[in-house]
Write a protein that holds these residues in place. Structure first.
Motif, PDB file in Angstrom:
ATOM      1  N   VAL B 220       0.859  -1.196   0.000  1.00 51.42           N
ATOM      2  CA  VAL B 220       0.000   0.000   0.000  1.00 51.42           C
ATOM      3  C   VAL B 220       0.893   1.244   0.000  1.00 51.42           C
ATOM      4  CG1 VAL B 220      -1.739   1.257   1.292  1.00 51.42           C
ATOM      5  CG2 VAL B 220      -1.781  -1.242   1.265  1.00 51.42           C
ATOM      6  N   ALA B 221       0.550   2.230  -0.849  1.00 48.11           N
ATOM      7  CA  ALA B 221       1.342   3.473  -0.922  1.00 48.11           C
ATOM      8  C   ALA B 221       0.994   4.357   0.265  1.00 48.11           C
ATOM      9  CB  ALA B 221       1.043   4.206  -2.220  1.00 48.11           C
ATOM     10  N   VAL B 238      -0.416   9.132   5.707  1.00 48.76           N
ATOM     11  CA  VAL B 238      -1.632   8.944   4.904  1.00 48.76           C
ATOM     12  C   VAL B 238      -1.459   7.711   4.017  1.00 48.76           C
ATOM     13  CG1 VAL B 238      -3.096   9.969   3.130  1.00 48.76           C
ATOM     14  CG2 VAL B 238      -2.116  11.417   4.907  1.00 48.76           C
ATOM     15  N   TYR B 239      -2.367   6.713   4.154  1.00 51.64           N
ATOM     16  CA  TYR B 239      -2.282   5.479   3.369  1.00 51.64           C
ATOM     17  C   TYR B 239      -3.263   5.524   2.226  1.00 51.64           C
ATOM     18  CZ  TYR B 239       0.316   3.532   7.286  1.00 51.64           C
ATOM     19  OH  TYR B 239       1.246   3.299   8.246  1.00 51.64           O
ATOM     20  N   ASP B 240      -2.919   4.871   1.120  1.00 50.14           N
ATOM     21  CA  ASP B 240      -3.794   4.789  -0.049  1.00 50.14           C
ATOM     22  C   ASP B 240      -4.758   3.615   0.113  1.00 50.14           C
ATOM     23  OD1 ASP B 240      -2.990   5.185  -3.607  1.00 50.14           O
ATOM     24  OD2 ASP B 240      -4.746   5.687  -2.390  1.00 50.14           O
ATOM     25  N   ASN B 241      -5.706   3.485  -0.820  1.00 52.84           N
ATOM     26  CA  ASN B 241      -6.688   2.379  -0.814  1.00 52.84           C
ATOM     27  C   ASN B 241      -7.331   2.239   0.560  1.00 52.84           C
ATOM     28  OD1 ASN B 241      -5.800   1.902  -3.381  1.00 52.84           O
ATOM     29  ND2 ASN B 241      -4.438   0.231  -2.803  1.00 52.84           N
ATOM     30  N   GLY B 242      -7.822   3.341   1.103  1.00 51.01           N
ATOM     31  CA  GLY B 242      -8.414   3.246   2.436  1.00 51.01           C
ATOM     32  C   GLY B 242      -9.904   3.498   2.384  1.00 51.01           C
ATOM     33  N   SER B 243     -10.483   3.599   3.580  1.00 55.52           N
ATOM     34  CA  SER B 243     -11.928   3.790   3.633  1.00 55.52           C
ATOM     35  C   SER B 243     -12.291   5.066   4.385  1.00 55.52           C
ATOM     36  CB  SER B 243     -12.573   2.597   4.336  1.00 55.52           C
ATOM     37  OG  SER B 243     -11.941   2.434   5.589  1.00 55.52           O
ATOM     38  N   GLY B 244     -11.298   5.929   4.652  1.00 54.21           N
ATOM     39  CA  GLY B 244     -11.616   7.182   5.319  1.00 54.21           C
ATOM     40  C   GLY B 244     -11.514   7.113   6.819  1.00 54.21           C
ATOM     41  N   LEU B 273      -9.582  17.968  -2.203  1.00 49.45           N
ATOM     42  CA  LEU B 273      -9.084  17.172  -3.329  1.00 49.45           C
ATOM     43  C   LEU B 273     -10.078  16.096  -3.769  1.00 49.45           C
ATOM     44  CD1 LEU B 273      -5.492  16.685  -1.907  1.00 49.45           C
ATOM     45  CD2 LEU B 273      -6.102  18.124  -3.829  1.00 49.45           C
ATOM     46  N   ASP B 274     -11.289  16.083  -3.220  1.00 54.29           N
ATOM     47  CA  ASP B 274     -12.327  15.085  -3.544  1.00 54.29           C
ATOM     48  C   ASP B 274     -11.843  13.679  -3.264  1.00 54.29           C
ATOM     49  OD1 ASP B 274     -13.377  17.020  -6.377  1.00 54.29           O
ATOM     50  OD2 ASP B 274     -14.257  16.887  -4.368  1.00 54.29           O
ATOM     51  N   ARG B 275     -11.109  13.502  -2.162  1.00 56.04           N
ATOM     52  CA  ARG B 275     -10.604  12.141  -1.869  1.00 56.04           C
ATOM     53  C   ARG B 275     -11.040  11.728  -0.468  1.00 56.04           C
ATOM     54  NH1 ARG B 275      -5.054  10.903  -4.375  1.00 56.04           N
ATOM     55  NH2 ARG B 275      -5.128  12.014  -6.341  1.00 56.04           N
ATOM     56  N   ILE B 276     -12.312  11.950  -0.148  1.00 53.05           N
ATOM     57  CA  ILE B 276     -12.736  11.751   1.252  1.00 53.05           C
ATOM     58  C   ILE B 276     -12.665  10.297   1.665  1.00 53.05           C
ATOM     59  CG2 ILE B 276     -14.668  11.924   2.814  1.00 53.05           C
ATOM     60  CD1 ILE B 276     -15.354  14.552   1.677  1.00 53.05           C
ATOM     61  N   GLY B 277     -13.230   9.403   0.881  1.00 54.75           N
ATOM     62  CA  GLY B 277     -13.288   8.013   1.326  1.00 54.75           C
ATOM     63  C   GLY B 277     -12.126   7.168   0.855  1.00 54.75           C
ATOM     64  N   MET B 281      -5.788   7.523   7.570  1.00 56.75           N
ATOM     65  CA  MET B 281      -4.737   8.354   8.158  1.00 56.75           C
ATOM     66  C   MET B 281      -4.439   7.932   9.586  1.00 56.75           C
ATOM     67  SD  MET B 281      -4.297  12.423   7.947  1.00 56.75           S
ATOM     68  CE  MET B 281      -5.506  13.000   9.085  1.00 56.75           C
ATOM     69  N   VAL B 282      -3.139   7.883   9.941  1.00 55.71           N
ATOM     70  CA  VAL B 282      -2.718   7.612  11.319  1.00 55.71           C
ATOM     71  C   VAL B 282      -1.849   8.783  11.729  1.00 55.71           C
ATOM     72  CG1 VAL B 282      -1.376   6.103  12.807  1.00 55.71           C
ATOM     73  CG2 VAL B 282      -2.724   5.127  10.942  1.00 55.71           C
ATOM     74  N   CYS B 283      -2.255   9.504  12.798  1.00 58.64           N
ATOM     75  CA  CYS B 283      -1.455  10.657  13.206  1.00 58.64           C
ATOM     76  C   CYS B 283      -1.068  10.599  14.666  1.00 58.64           C
ATOM     77  CB  CYS B 283      -2.171  11.983  12.973  1.00 58.64           C
ATOM     78  SG  CYS B 283      -3.779  11.888  12.282  1.00 58.64           S
ATOM     79  N   THR B 284       0.032  11.322  14.990  1.00 55.54           N
ATOM     80  CA  THR B 284       0.434  11.531  16.382  1.00 55.54           C
ATOM     81  C   THR B 284       0.535  13.041  16.569  1.00 55.54           C
ATOM     82  OG1 THR B 284       2.674  11.246  15.575  1.00 55.54           O
ATOM     83  CG2 THR B 284       1.739   9.409  16.772  1.00 55.54           C
ATOM     84  N   VAL B 285       0.037  13.497  17.708  1.00 57.83           N
ATOM     85  CA  VAL B 285       0.056  14.947  17.949  1.00 57.83           C
ATOM     86  C   VAL B 285       0.361  15.192  19.417  1.00 57.83           C
ATOM     87  CG1 VAL B 285      -2.421  15.111  18.443  1.00 57.83           C
ATOM     88  CG2 VAL B 285      -1.221  17.078  17.474  1.00 57.83           C
ATOM     89  N   SER B 286       1.083  16.276  19.711  1.00 59.22           N
ATOM     90  CA  SER B 286       1.395  16.625  21.107  1.00 59.22           C
ATOM     91  C   SER B 286       1.450  18.132  21.225  1.00 59.22           C
ATOM     92  CB  SER B 286       2.738  16.020  21.512  1.00 59.22           C
ATOM     93  OG  SER B 286       3.771  16.587  20.740  1.00 59.22           O
ATOM     94  N   GLY B 287       1.165  18.615  22.428  1.00 59.61           N
ATOM     95  CA  GLY B 287       1.253  20.052  22.695  1.00 59.61           C
ATOM     96  C   GLY B 287       0.007  20.781  22.230  1.00 59.61           C
ATOM     97  N   GLY B 288      -0.095  22.039  22.638  1.00 61.63           N
ATOM     98  CA  GLY B 288      -1.195  22.884  22.191  1.00 61.63           C
ATOM     99  C   GLY B 288      -2.516  22.512  22.810  1.00 61.63           C
ATOM    100  N   GLY B 289      -3.576  23.118  22.297  1.00 60.30           N
ATOM    101  CA  GLY B 289      -4.921  22.813  22.787  1.00 60.30           C
ATOM    102  C   GLY B 289      -5.696  22.080  21.721  1.00 60.30           C
TER     103      GLY B 289
END
Lengths: 216, 349
Positions: B220-221, B238-244, B273-277, B281-289
């Motif tokens: 998978v790209a 961000v992974y391709d061939n996903g389901s949103g 970009l019309d690529r909703i579904g 996405m897998v994200c990590t976030v720290s700091g802020g509100g």
């Protein structure tokens, strides 16, 4: 050294400037054409030959005499290694005048004249400046048709001036005025050529005399 | 108090002519010798090899030996080569017999006017060449220069080049003359001269390198992006061939961002970009509100999506503001006020 400097002063035309130009040359270069009668300056009336269809014609005989005196004077100044500054505020001939000055090895100022250039030179330039020994005006008016500030400043600083005066100019403060046309390209090119030839001739003569003195 | 660290252009008078002892060549030579000696002493002090002691080593050594808490970096102790400290001064302009060297010396601004003289001469040459070409009957070459990729020198750069102070009028006149020269059809003959006064301006997009797609074990790209907003820092994959599906710090977005506004922020790049579904996405976030983290993830995902998309769409994203870091941060509190803007209550008596 004394002999070098005093010898040219014994002859009326040591550098033979008379042969550089003829009346026909002046006529062909349209030097005799002046401005219209309405633009005439009161002090230029003695130099005007006549008026044709409202246009003033400058007397070329007088021009010849004045030109010969002026060229003789510049040759003497150049012989004694004086600094010559060409001044002209005509935008058309700015490049030509600067080029002439560069070829002679002398200096030119065809741009906006800052107020204290001659009178306040030690502040503007530095402590040991040497001011020009002769100012040559190829057009004695500035862009607003008023007499150029440099004429008055040179008179204040005791610097002799040579200037081409047209029918709308004031020849008063110029030491060697040359009544003639200052607007036609042909006329201005002729003046540049004449000044360039005299200065180069005078400098060559000086070098020759010095070489002869050294040989002795 | 002697003003040393300035450019010549700032000083109106020719300082070099008025102060014979300050900036003579002998003085600067002495300074250079002292600098080199001092460099070797410093290297010995720090226990390093005097031969291979670079300017960066000098800066580090001085910062270590003379620590300074001053805010302005230029006020701290520094040891630089004298040519960088003492600005280039114009030496005395005339020779022993008093005759100036330059033929335009008596104008006051000799370098500027000689530059104008030269440029006008080039203009006349080009016109003459043009006349010759038309006289011979050959067609005039009309290769348009790439105007978008280059800019003229700024006034300050020109002042540094000429070592003379210029006025705005002078500068604009020079630029007009250059433009006139460039506008002529046969201006190619003077290309070299014109290039002295023009600089390359790289188009914004060319600077940013879009990374190519990477492929994981399943084939998978995917691509990564980093983003920040206020004090929040986020990385998104961000992974391709996903389901949103979108996961933040291992938690689903519905649980991590209960507020609708934050979830909308996350979805905006995909919606643009019309690529909703189509992507996971897998994200990590720290700091802020709450809001800062949402903004950070939005920027990270937009950056990651650049690899999946054509250049035109990247340009559209950039114009939509999806790829710009939001510069707004919390403004500091000032002394004499209660907050960044709020003043203390005004009491009449």
């Amino acid at each position: 050294d004394d002999k070098l400097l005093s010898e040219p002063l014994n002859h009326p035309d040591f550098f033979n400037v008379k042969e550089l130009f003829t009346l026909k040359d002046l006529f062909d270069a349209r030097v005799h054409l002046g401005h219209k009668k309405g633009c005439r300056h009161r002090f230029m009336e003695p130099y005007i030959f006549g008026c044709r269809l409202d246009q003033d014609i400058i007397d070329l005989d007088q021009t010849m005499q004045h030109l010969q005196l002026a060229l003789n004077f510049t040759a003497h100044v150049a012989y004694r290694k004086g600094i010559i500054l060409f001044v002209s505020r005509k935008r058309q001939f700015c490049h030509l005048v600067e080029r002439t000055a560069r070829e002679c090895g002398e200096y030119a100022h065809t741009r906006y004249w800052q107020g204290g250039l001659l009178t306040n030179a030690h502040v503007q330039f530095g402590a040991g400046v040497r001011l020009p020994d002769l100012l040559i005006f190829l057009s004695s008016l500035n862009n607003i048709f008023e007499p150029h500030v440099a004429i008055r400043d040179a008179a204040k600083m005791n610097i002799p001036t040579v200037g081409v005066v047209d029918t709308n100019c004031n020849p008063c403060l110029i030491t060697y005025p040359i009544p003639g046309n200052d607007d036609s390209p042909a006329a201005v090119e002729l003046y540049c050529k004449l000044f360039r030839m005299t200065i180069i001739r005078a400098k060559d003569k000086r070098r020759q005399s010095e070489a002869i003195e050294e040989l002795r | 108090l002697r003003l040393i660290y300035t450019t010549t252009a700032v000083q109106r008078k020719n300082v070099g002519a008025s102060g014979p002892e300050k900036y003579t060549e002998a003085f600067i030579k002495k300074q250079i010798e002292e600098f080199n000696l001092g460099k070797r002493h410093l290297a010995n002090m720090m226990g390093e090899d005097p031969e291979t002691f670079t300017q960066e080593d000098i800066d580090r050594a001085i910062a270590y030996l003379f620590p300074s808490g001053l805010f302005d970096k230029q006020a701290r102790p520094m040891m630089k080569h004298p040519t960088e400290i003492f600005p280039e001064q114009r030496k005395i302009q005339w020779g022993e017999d008093g005759r100036p060297f330059h033929f335009l010396f008596y104008t006051g601004k000799q370098s500027y006017y000689s530059l104008m003289h030269e440029t006008y001469e080039k203009l006349l040459n080009v016109q003459k060449y043009q006349d010759q070409v038309t006289a011979q009957g050959l067609p005039l070459q009309k290769e348009k220069r790439n105007l978008a990729g280059s800019r003229w020198l700024t006034k300050i750069e020109l002042e540094e080049m000429l070592l003379e102070k210029l006025s705005d009028d002078d500068y604009s006149r020079f630029i007009q003359l250059l433009q006139k020269l460039v506008a002529l059809p046969c201006a190619d003959t003077e290309e070299k001269y014109i290039q002295k006064f023009s600089k390359e301006v790289p188009v914004q997009l060319q600077k940013v390198v879009i990374e190519p797609l990477q492929y994981d074990e399943r084939g998978v790209a995917f691509s990564t992006g980093e983003g920040k907003r206020k004090t929040a820092r986020a990385t998104a994959v961000v992974y391709d061939n996903g389901s949103g599906k979108i996961t933040v710090n291992g938690i689903d977005i519905l649980h991590y961002f209960p507020v609708l506004q934050d979830r909308e922020q996350l979805l905006f790049p995909f919606q643009f970009l019309d690529r909703i579904g189509k992507h996971d996405m897998v994200c990590t976030v720290s700091g802020g509100g709450r809001s800062a983290q949402a903004g950070a993830i939005r920027l990270a995902s937009a950056k990651a999506l650049r690899s999946f998309v054509t250049e035109k769409e990247v340009e559209l994203m950039r114009q939509a503001g999806l790829l710009t870091v939001d510069p707004r941060v919390k403004e500091r509190k000032k002394p004499g006020q209660e907050g960044p803007r709020r003043k203390f209550t005004w009491k009449k008596r």
